[in-house]
Scaffold this motif. Sequence first.
Motif, PDB file in Angstrom:
ATOM      1  N   ASP A   1       4.366 -23.221   5.803  1.00  0.00           N
ATOM      2  CA  ASP A   1       4.313 -22.685   5.524  1.00  0.00           C
ATOM      3  C   ASP A   1       4.363 -21.233   3.869  1.00  0.00           C
ATOM      4  OD1 ASP A   1       6.652 -21.381   4.274  1.00  0.00           O
ATOM      5  OD2 ASP A   1       8.185 -23.067   4.740  1.00  0.00           O
ATOM      6  N   GLU A   2       4.112 -20.938   4.416  1.00  0.00           N
ATOM      7  CA  GLU A   2       4.243 -19.550   3.074  1.00  0.00           C
ATOM      8  C   GLU A   2       2.390 -19.997   2.600  1.00  0.00           C
ATOM      9  OE1 GLU A   2       5.265 -16.679   3.330  1.00  0.00           O
ATOM     10  OE2 GLU A   2       7.389 -17.135   2.888  1.00  0.00           O
TER      11      GLU A   2
ATOM     12  N   GLU B   1       6.151 -24.930   2.054  1.00  0.00           N
ATOM     13  CA  GLU B   1       5.500 -23.714   0.430  1.00  0.00           C
ATOM     14  C   GLU B   1       5.269 -24.679  -0.624  1.00  0.00           C
ATOM     15  OE1 GLU B   1       9.047 -21.897   1.429  1.00  0.00           O
ATOM     16  OE2 GLU B   1       8.578 -20.367   0.139  1.00  0.00           O
TER      17      GLU B   1
ATOM     18  N   THR C   1      11.525 -20.842   6.945  1.00  0.00           N
ATOM     19  CA  THR C   1      10.919 -22.551   6.300  1.00  0.00           C
ATOM     20  C   THR C   1      12.343 -23.138   7.163  1.00  0.00           C
ATOM     21  OG1 THR C   1      10.328 -21.776   4.124  1.00  0.00           O
ATOM     22  CG2 THR C   1      11.186 -24.356   4.541  1.00  0.00           C
TER      23      THR C   1
HETATM   24 MG    MG Z   1      10.556 -19.769   3.406  1.00  0.00          MG
END
Ligand code: MG
Length: 234
Positions: free
Chosen positions: A159-160, A83, A41
């Motif tokens: 991100d994820e 995220e 991240t």
């Molecule tokens: Mg992360």
Amino acid sequence: MLTVSDLDLYYGDAQALDGVTLQVAAGQTTAIVGANGAGKTSLIRAIAGILKPARGSIRFKDHEIAGLPSHVVCDLGVGQVAEGRQIFPTLSIRENLEMGAVIPRARAGARQTYDRVLDLFPRLRERLEQAAGTLSGGEQQMLAIGRCLMGKPDLIMFDEPSLGLSPALVQELFRIIRALAAEGMTIILVEQNVAASLRIAQTAYVLENGRVVLSGTGEALLADPAVKQAYLGL
Ligand SMILES: [Mg+2]
Ligand SMILES: Nc1ncnc2c1ncn2[C@@H]1O[C@H](COP(=O)(O)OP(=O)(O)O)[C@@H](O)[C@H]1O
């Protein structure tokens, strides 16, 4: 399209990225894999202009973007789906999508982009005037992706994206990512779903404690014994 060289990043005294070097080729999907806390991240936020690196270079197309403000980086064509689905819950779906097109590069042709995004996400088209906060987790993730696309990015960083989604929605999400890749979008994919992300990615990097410890084709990393043991549970 993107070259990160020798990037160092700190939170106070704590170093989160240590000499990170990687390349992202235009039109390809690049996966970044690593345990919790590895720095994935932080890397994405540094590229997006949200965090300022202490050292190193980030070249995007012909621009040095390390340390530039995020709106400038965004207007150069770097999009990110952060995220945890950063949507505006009290705004409608339509308003959330419109917010994605406020950057100068996205204004021309915003109407066509809007239609294209709604073609990609028919569930959003059915609920345009509904407050975004009333959507399910999966729908909010689709909205976050749609809003990012409204900014007409040349590079999109995920991100994820599958975090907290049901298995069926994870399938749907990967279908969308594959569709974007098939259209020639350049993608950086950070995914807890390591096997699936390595299968999509032409190139992949493994981060450990803020360092790149391994890189190669997605296929090669899928077959790598250390990757299998650490990330694939094999
Ligand atoms: Mg992360
Ligand atoms: N806002 C922050 N303040 C201080 N330390 C942070 C912050 N965000 C992340 N870190 C630390 O930086 C390191 C990398 O974190 P992160 O980039 O979130 O990793 P990942 O996304 O791979 O899980 C970790 O040690 C984490 O604890």
